[in-house]
Write a protein that holds these residues in place. Sequence first.
Motif, PDB file in Angstrom:
ATOM      1  N   PRO A 173       0.833  -1.201   0.000  1.00  0.00           N
ATOM      2  CA  PRO A 173       0.000   0.000   0.000  1.00  0.00           C
ATOM      3  C   PRO A 173       0.869   1.253   0.000  1.00  0.00           C
ATOM      4  N   GLU A 174       0.386   2.280  -0.646  1.00  0.00           N
ATOM      5  CA  GLU A 174       1.101   3.546  -0.691  1.00  0.00           C
ATOM      6  C   GLU A 174       1.066   4.217   0.681  1.00  0.00           C
ATOM      7  N   VAL A 175       2.002   5.127   0.890  1.00  0.00           N
ATOM      8  CA  VAL A 175       2.041   5.866   2.157  1.00  0.00           C
ATOM      9  C   VAL A 175       1.936   7.361   1.853  1.00  0.00           C
ATOM     10  N   GLY A 176       1.933   8.157   2.910  1.00  0.00           N
ATOM     11  CA  GLY A 176       1.858   9.602   2.728  1.00  0.00           C
ATOM     12  C   GLY A 176       0.494  10.041   2.217  1.00  0.00           C
ATOM     13  N   PHE A 177       0.498  11.065   1.361  1.00  0.00           N
ATOM     14  CA  PHE A 177      -0.758  11.613   0.854  1.00  0.00           C
ATOM     15  C   PHE A 177      -1.583  10.552   0.150  1.00  0.00           C
ATOM     16  N   VAL A 178      -0.903   9.709  -0.624  1.00  0.00           N
ATOM     17  CA  VAL A 178      -1.637   8.701  -1.403  1.00  0.00           C
ATOM     18  C   VAL A 178      -2.376   7.742  -0.473  1.00  0.00           C
ATOM     19  N   ALA A 179      -1.821   7.504   0.701  1.00  0.00           N
ATOM     20  CA  ALA A 179      -2.494   6.607   1.651  1.00  0.00           C
ATOM     21  C   ALA A 179      -3.839   7.163   2.075  1.00  0.00           C
ATOM     22  N   THR A 180      -3.990   8.471   2.015  1.00  0.00           N
ATOM     23  CA  THR A 180      -5.267   9.076   2.431  1.00  0.00           C
ATOM     24  C   THR A 180      -6.327   8.947   1.345  1.00  0.00           C
ATOM     25  N   LEU A 181      -5.949   8.401   0.200  1.00  0.00           N
ATOM     26  CA  LEU A 181      -6.902   8.285  -0.901  1.00  0.00           C
ATOM     27  C   LEU A 181      -7.678   6.976  -0.866  1.00  0.00           C
ATOM     28  N   GLY A 182      -7.320   6.090   0.052  1.00  0.00           N
ATOM     29  CA  GLY A 182      -8.014   4.807   0.139  1.00  0.00           C
ATOM     30  C   GLY A 182      -9.354   4.942   0.839  1.00  0.00           C
ATOM     31  N   GLY A 183      -9.944   3.790   1.143  1.00  0.00           N
ATOM     32  CA  GLY A 183     -11.239   3.792   1.824  1.00  0.00           C
ATOM     33  C   GLY A 183     -11.130   3.050   3.138  1.00  0.00           C
ATOM     34  N   SER A 184     -12.272   2.840   3.783  1.00  0.00           N
ATOM     35  CA  SER A 184     -12.251   2.207   5.092  1.00  0.00           C
ATOM     36  C   SER A 184     -11.898   0.728   5.011  1.00  0.00           C
ATOM     37  N   THR A 185     -12.077   0.119   3.834  1.00  0.00           N
ATOM     38  CA  THR A 185     -11.800  -1.318   3.714  1.00  0.00           C
ATOM     39  C   THR A 185     -10.708  -1.632   2.707  1.00  0.00           C
ATOM     40  N   TYR A 186     -10.069  -0.613   2.180  1.00  0.00           N
ATOM     41  CA  TYR A 186      -9.036  -0.877   1.176  1.00  0.00           C
ATOM     42  C   TYR A 186      -8.006   0.247   1.167  1.00  0.00           C
ATOM     43  N   ARG A 187      -6.854  -0.087   0.642  1.00  0.00           N
ATOM     44  CA  ARG A 187      -5.803   0.906   0.484  1.00  0.00           C
ATOM     45  C   ARG A 187      -5.409   0.975  -0.986  1.00  0.00           C
ATOM     46  N   VAL A 188      -4.849   2.100  -1.349  1.00  0.00           N
ATOM     47  CA  VAL A 188      -4.447   2.306  -2.744  1.00  0.00           C
ATOM     48  C   VAL A 188      -3.031   1.781  -2.949  1.00  0.00           C
ATOM     49  N   HIS A 189      -2.864   1.015  -4.023  1.00  0.00           N
ATOM     50  CA  HIS A 189      -1.552   0.501  -4.403  1.00  0.00           C
ATOM     51  C   HIS A 189      -1.131   1.152  -5.723  1.00  0.00           C
ATOM     52  N   ARG A 190       0.131   1.059  -6.020  1.00  0.00           N
ATOM     53  CA  ARG A 190       0.674   1.421  -7.339  1.00  0.00           C
ATOM     54  C   ARG A 190       0.089   2.719  -7.892  1.00  0.00           C
ATOM     55  N   PHE A 191       0.263   3.752  -7.162  1.00  0.00           N
ATOM     56  CA  PHE A 191      -0.312   5.028  -7.597  1.00  0.00           C
ATOM     57  C   PHE A 191       0.319   5.509  -8.902  1.00  0.00           C
ATOM     58  N   SER A 192       1.596   5.164  -9.085  1.00  0.00           N
ATOM     59  CA  SER A 192       2.258   5.598 -10.330  1.00  0.00           C
ATOM     60  C   SER A 192       1.576   4.960 -11.547  1.00  0.00           C
ATOM     61  N   PHE A 193       1.120   3.710 -11.403  1.00  0.00           N
ATOM     62  CA  PHE A 193       0.338   3.081 -12.483  1.00  0.00           C
ATOM     63  C   PHE A 193      -0.918   3.917 -12.745  1.00  0.00           C
ATOM     64  N   GLY A 194      -1.519   4.352 -11.651  1.00  0.00           N
ATOM     65  CA  GLY A 194      -2.748   5.125 -11.774  1.00  0.00           C
ATOM     66  C   GLY A 194      -2.526   6.411 -12.555  1.00  0.00           C
ATOM     67  N   ILE A 195      -1.399   7.051 -12.320  1.00  0.00           N
ATOM     68  CA  ILE A 195      -1.101   8.305 -13.027  1.00  0.00           C
ATOM     69  C   ILE A 195      -0.959   8.042 -14.528  1.00  0.00           C
ATOM     70  N   VAL A 196      -0.112   7.065 -14.857  1.00  0.00           N
ATOM     71  CA  VAL A 196       0.136   6.775 -16.279  1.00  0.00           C
ATOM     72  C   VAL A 196      -1.152   6.308 -16.963  1.00  0.00           C
ATOM     73  N   GLY A 197      -1.869   5.410 -16.302  1.00  0.00           N
ATOM     74  CA  GLY A 197      -3.108   4.891 -16.888  1.00  0.00           C
ATOM     75  C   GLY A 197      -4.164   5.975 -17.044  1.00  0.00           C
ATOM     76  N   SER A 198      -4.189   6.903 -16.108  1.00  0.00           N
ATOM     77  CA  SER A 198      -5.185   7.980 -16.186  1.00  0.00           C
ATOM     78  C   SER A 198      -4.895   8.904 -17.363  1.00  0.00           C
ATOM     79  N   VAL A 199      -3.636   9.230 -17.570  1.00  0.00           N
ATOM     80  CA  VAL A 199      -3.288  10.063 -18.724  1.00  0.00           C
ATOM     81  C   VAL A 199      -3.690   9.341 -20.012  1.00  0.00           C
ATOM     82  N   PHE A 200      -3.397   8.045 -20.076  1.00  0.00           N
ATOM     83  CA  PHE A 200      -3.757   7.257 -21.263  1.00  0.00           C
ATOM     84  C   PHE A 200      -5.276   7.255 -21.463  1.00  0.00           C
TER      85      PHE A 200
END
Lengths: 308, 149
Positions: A173-200
Amino acid sequence: MIAGLLMAAGGVAAGVFGSLLGLGGGVLIVPLLTLGFGLPLREAVGVSLVSVIVTSSAAAGVYLERHVANLRLGMTLELFTAIGALAGGLVAFALPERVLAGLFALLLAYTAAVMLRRSLPRPSRSATAASVDRGPVDPDLAADGALEAGSGTDVLDPDAGPSSSPHVPGSRPEVGFVATLGGSTYRVHRFSFGIVGSVFAGVVSALLGVGGGIVKVPLMNIAMGVPLRVATATSNLMIGITASASAIVYFLRGGIDPYVAAPTAIGVFLGAAAGSRLAHRVDVRVLRALFIVVLAYTAWQMASRALA
Amino acid sequence: MSPFVRDPAASDGDRTPDPAATGRAPDPVTPGATERSLDRTIGRVLQWGIAASMALLGAGVLLMIAGRVDPLGPPPPPFDPAALPRGLVTLEPEAYLWLGLVATIATPSLRVLVSLVGFGRAGDRRMVLVSAGILAVIVASVAVASMVA
């Protein structure tokens, strides 16, 4: 004026089928306007973007009120989809229409392949498959928002399917600011994938007039560990800004004809709402099989246009 | 509670402590009351925005039908913001259609603007920056498209 009524009727049909099958409106509207009404592809893309904004915003409003969409994650990722959409909107006016037609043919073929794959029985995915049969929760196809307007209640019922974070092998799971983007039952992983995929996803949306949910939902669900229903709802939220960023480019460059956009968008909106109400009464398996054939034929037509 | 009041549990805007400062992994995030209230507010903004857009576009289509306008016929007059008020008063379909399109395209941006205000009142500086970044991209879209056009 008959053409306007036919466009509205086509929009209704696109909205109904899109909602029943979990497809976004763009995949259906662009071929409808280009192959059915002879509009230039770029103009059809502009009109489609307007329809996508309407349906995805209506759906996102419902999802947000039900607290299913993840506002913080969606807004952070849509910063990057908007950048991609701006770039894609500018590139779209530089590319020959034949190239756009070829890209759209590939999108249609891919969508047909995904639908075909989902049609095959897979016992281990029974929970998901059951949802897919009801329409808009297909993990690969849901999302462009077209239908989910109004059906969010059923699709996103907290007791209706898996809500915990899917396993994301080989990542923490990501830490720092990205960790605050998860939910009560899940955490966000691989945020860098998310950035690249979102631009695409933004570029794809702007070039082809689709919401880009076909990229965003698997990206968030499989790569980033976001539960499917949250990914679907959050994708809907993001689609509005994604389509808006590129629609502005089309609008200001005269690429959106209001005479065509208005009846089509109204038709799609009404059709999506009606389709969401029909979703529980229609066995979509036969419909899906038929639609795979239609998509394959449309892909062939687009490819022919690209190669002509 | 107003959607934009500061959440006592998130006074500095960071709902999760900095792991570097605490030496432990962050807890999973549970949306607070402020965020849930903001969700509802934004949800309503989207729904009302699309309702207004549909009403304008619907009025334009009715006027098109009344005026026997063929969508595949001659193109509409170009978008001219200055001509909109008069066109609305004189019931010109193009005025309603253009305004409906602008309302449609602007609705997601309005949602981001409301989010920016909401996060600002909650003291969530990072999300304020994210919201401002999205609005900056939208402004850049307008500027770049205007220049190219």
